[in-house]
Design a protein around this motif. Structure first.
Motif, PDB file in Angstrom:
ATOM      1  N   GLN A 197       0.819  -1.206   0.000  1.00  0.00           N
ATOM      2  CA  GLN A 197       0.000   0.000   0.000  1.00  0.00           C
ATOM      3  C   GLN A 197       0.857   1.262   0.000  1.00  0.00           C
ATOM      4  N   TRP A 198       2.064   1.162   0.522  1.00  0.00           N
ATOM      5  CA  TRP A 198       2.955   2.319   0.572  1.00  0.00           C
ATOM      6  C   TRP A 198       3.608   2.618  -0.767  1.00  0.00           C
ATOM      7  N   GLU A 199       3.650   1.646  -1.664  1.00  0.00           N
ATOM      8  CA  GLU A 199       4.404   1.817  -2.904  1.00  0.00           C
ATOM      9  C   GLU A 199       3.988   3.053  -3.703  1.00  0.00           C
ATOM     10  N   PRO A 200       2.698   3.271  -3.993  1.00  0.00           N
ATOM     11  CA  PRO A 200       2.340   4.479  -4.750  1.00  0.00           C
ATOM     12  C   PRO A 200       2.627   5.766  -3.980  1.00  0.00           C
ATOM     13  N   ILE A 201       2.528   5.723  -2.647  1.00  0.00           N
ATOM     14  CA  ILE A 201       2.798   6.907  -1.834  1.00  0.00           C
ATOM     15  C   ILE A 201       4.276   7.272  -1.912  1.00  0.00           C
ATOM     16  N   LEU A 202       5.129   6.272  -1.782  1.00  0.00           N
ATOM     17  CA  LEU A 202       6.572   6.507  -1.830  1.00  0.00           C
ATOM     18  C   LEU A 202       7.015   6.932  -3.223  1.00  0.00           C
ATOM     19  N   ASN A 203       6.443   6.316  -4.244  1.00  0.00           N
ATOM     20  CA  ASN A 203       6.800   6.686  -5.621  1.00  0.00           C
ATOM     21  C   ASN A 203       6.439   8.141  -5.900  1.00  0.00           C
ATOM     22  N   TRP A 204       5.243   8.541  -5.491  1.00  0.00           N
ATOM     23  CA  TRP A 204       4.808   9.927  -5.716  1.00  0.00           C
ATOM     24  C   TRP A 204       5.711  10.896  -4.952  1.00  0.00           C
ATOM     25  N   THR A 205       5.995  10.570  -3.705  1.00  0.00           N
ATOM     26  CA  THR A 205       6.796  11.461  -2.865  1.00  0.00           C
ATOM     27  C   THR A 205       8.203  11.620  -3.421  1.00  0.00           C
ATOM     28  N   MET A 206       8.836  10.522  -3.769  1.00  0.00           N
ATOM     29  CA  MET A 206      10.219  10.597  -4.241  1.00  0.00           C
ATOM     30  C   MET A 206      10.305  11.247  -5.620  1.00  0.00           C
ATOM     31  N   ASN A 207       9.277  11.080  -6.442  1.00  0.00           N
ATOM     32  CA  ASN A 207       9.272  11.774  -7.742  1.00  0.00           C
ATOM     33  C   ASN A 207       9.220  13.281  -7.558  1.00  0.00           C
ATOM     34  N   LYS A 208       8.560  13.730  -6.500  1.00  0.00           N
ATOM     35  CA  LYS A 208       8.432  15.169  -6.263  1.00  0.00           C
ATOM     36  C   LYS A 208       9.686  15.778  -5.675  1.00  0.00           C
ATOM     37  N   VAL A 209      10.477  14.980  -4.948  1.00  0.00           N
ATOM     38  CA  VAL A 209      11.658  15.544  -4.278  1.00  0.00           C
ATOM     39  C   VAL A 209      12.960  15.075  -4.898  1.00  0.00           C
ATOM     40  N   ALA A 210      12.886  14.298  -5.983  1.00  0.00           N
ATOM     41  CA  ALA A 210      14.117  13.759  -6.571  1.00  0.00           C
ATOM     42  C   ALA A 210      14.969  14.843  -7.187  1.00  0.00           C
ATOM     43  N   ALA A 211      14.304  15.857  -7.788  1.00  0.00           N
ATOM     44  CA  ALA A 211      15.053  16.943  -8.422  1.00  0.00           C
ATOM     45  C   ALA A 211      15.681  17.831  -7.362  1.00  0.00           C
ATOM     46  N   PRO A 212      16.790  18.517  -7.677  1.00  0.00           N
ATOM     47  CA  PRO A 212      17.403  19.446  -6.719  1.00  0.00           C
ATOM     48  C   PRO A 212      16.411  20.517  -6.300  1.00  0.00           C
ATOM     49  N   SER A 213      16.630  21.060  -5.134  1.00  0.00           N
ATOM     50  CA  SER A 213      15.740  22.089  -4.604  1.00  0.00           C
ATOM     51  C   SER A 213      15.568  23.238  -5.585  1.00  0.00           C
ATOM     52  N   THR A 214      14.326  23.681  -5.736  1.00  0.00           N
ATOM     53  CA  THR A 214      14.038  24.798  -6.635  1.00  0.00           C
ATOM     54  C   THR A 214      14.817  26.036  -6.229  1.00  0.00           C
ATOM     55  N   LEU A 215      14.925  26.269  -4.923  1.00  0.00           N
ATOM     56  CA  LEU A 215      15.650  27.440  -4.454  1.00  0.00           C
ATOM     57  C   LEU A 215      17.108  27.368  -4.873  1.00  0.00           C
ATOM     58  N   THR A 216      17.714  26.189  -4.770  1.00  0.00           N
ATOM     59  CA  THR A 216      19.111  26.028  -5.169  1.00  0.00           C
ATOM     60  C   THR A 216      19.274  26.305  -6.648  1.00  0.00           C
ATOM     61  N   GLN A 217      18.331  25.822  -7.465  1.00  0.00           N
ATOM     62  CA  GLN A 217      18.403  26.060  -8.903  1.00  0.00           C
ATOM     63  C   GLN A 217      18.298  27.546  -9.214  1.00  0.00           C
ATOM     64  N   GLU A 218      17.385  28.230  -8.534  1.00  0.00           N
ATOM     65  CA  GLU A 218      17.191  29.651  -8.794  1.00  0.00           C
ATOM     66  C   GLU A 218      18.451  30.433  -8.453  1.00  0.00           C
ATOM     67  N   VAL A 219      19.086  30.110  -7.321  1.00  0.00           N
ATOM     68  CA  VAL A 219      20.298  30.813  -6.921  1.00  0.00           C
ATOM     69  C   VAL A 219      21.422  30.537  -7.909  1.00  0.00           C
ATOM     70  N   ALA A 220      21.515  29.294  -8.392  1.00  0.00           N
ATOM     71  CA  ALA A 220      22.595  28.929  -9.307  1.00  0.00           C
ATOM     72  C   ALA A 220      22.492  29.686 -10.633  1.00  0.00           C
ATOM     73  N   GLN A 221      21.265  30.079 -11.010  1.00  0.00           N
ATOM     74  CA  GLN A 221      21.080  30.760 -12.283  1.00  0.00           C
ATOM     75  C   GLN A 221      21.418  32.246 -12.213  1.00  0.00           C
ATOM     76  N   VAL A 222      21.590  32.782 -11.012  1.00  0.00           N
ATOM     77  CA  VAL A 222      21.909  34.198 -10.849  1.00  0.00           C
ATOM     78  C   VAL A 222      23.408  34.388 -10.979  1.00  0.00           C
ATOM     79  N   PRO A 223      23.874  35.354 -11.777  1.00  0.00           N
ATOM     80  CA  PRO A 223      25.316  35.604 -11.873  1.00  0.00           C
ATOM     81  C   PRO A 223      25.930  35.854 -10.508  1.00  0.00           C
TER      82      PRO A 223
END
Length: 288
Positions: A197-223
């Protein structure tokens, strides 16, 4: 650093059960995880004290409003357990540091109404409104002999929120947590039906957090020359906003010390020699 928060205003909805199991699953996947307890009852800290030393390690973290809190070195994921009744500024502070929200909801009129109000407030927060933090609903303590899952799925569709999965009503969780275990820890008997029963919950959760933090990406794009992460706090920023300026979303829970010169207003800027005088209508004149 991905941050997963388990949030619902309704007490007894299964937040601590979900938070401890998420942390245990991550730890069993060889992920360095910290279990943060925003709840004043400190339920998850009590559970961690019962956890046998031979099990996969989980770092504990009690969110204290009076101290600066930072994740220990090596921690890569954070799971936050939140209190019932959370709202307003306290809820906003949690969301400022969160990438994914899981909302456990039981199938009763009162639980659904409370979850609706909580969901409505969550959607007013910028991080969720902009899509940087996603929300998913999990049906909790559902009896397979009823249509509870269908009712909650229809409720989620009506509120335009993702319905992630369901967990059944069982004493397996109660017995495991009493001893500091979860169903993901190695012990007998193996609860294959509940793990499934946990499988779809874990898959959804990890898909949402697998990418690097949005804040980190935004900072990296600033000169580099335009970044202001190390800049001093502007007088107009609130303490919670200060944590964002200095680059650590998790320090949003920390209490900001009072600046030494806070009681003394800054001196008026001196006009450079030869600069143009201000127009008369901008100058303040004493009343006649």
């Amino acid at each position: 650093m991905p941050v997963i928060a388990v949030i619902n205003r309704k007490g007894g909805s299964g937040k601590s059960t979900m938070a401890t199991h998420l942390a245990a699953w991550l730890s069993n996947q060889k992920i360095a995880v910290m279990l943060g307890d925003v709840d004043r009852q400190q339920s998850t800290r009590t559970w961690l004290k019962r956890r046998p030393a031979q099990l996969a390690p989980i770092a504990g973290w009690a969110v204290d409003q009076k101290n600066t809190l930072k994740a220990p070195a090596g921690i890569t994921h954070v799971v936050l357990d939140t209190p019932g009744g959370i709202h307003g500024f306290e809820l906003a502070k949690v969301i400022m540091s969160t990438d994914t929200v899981l909302m456990p909801v039981c199938n009763s009129l009162f639980d659904r109404e409370s979850a609706s109000a909580c969901l409505q407030e969550l959607r007013t927060l910028p991080r969720i409104a902009s899509g940087r933090c996603r929300v998913g609903v999990v049906g909790m303590r559902l009896d397979a002999r009823t249509k509870g899952a269908d009712t909650l799925r229809a409720w989620a569709e009506a509120h335009a929120v993702e319905f992630v999965g369901v967990l059944r009503e069982t004493q397996v969780y109660v017995r495991a947590l009493e001893s500091g275990f979860t169903i993901f820890d190695p012990h007998k008997p193996l609860q294959t039906a509940d793990i499934a029963q946990w499988e779809p919950i874990l898959n959804w959760t990890m898909n949402k957090v697998a990418a690097p933090s949005t804040l980190t990406q935004e900072v990296a794009q600033v000169p580099a020359e335009k970044r202001t992460i190390a800049a001093p706090r502007a007088p107009s920023l609130m303490p919670a906003q200060e944590s964002m300026v200095h680059g650590s979303r998790l320090t949003v829970f920390a209490h900001s010390p009072k600046p030494a010169n806070e009681d003394h207003p800054p001196a008026s800027p001196v006009r450079a020699a030869g600069s143009q005088a201000l127009p008369q209508y901008l100058l303040r004149h004493p009343s006649a």
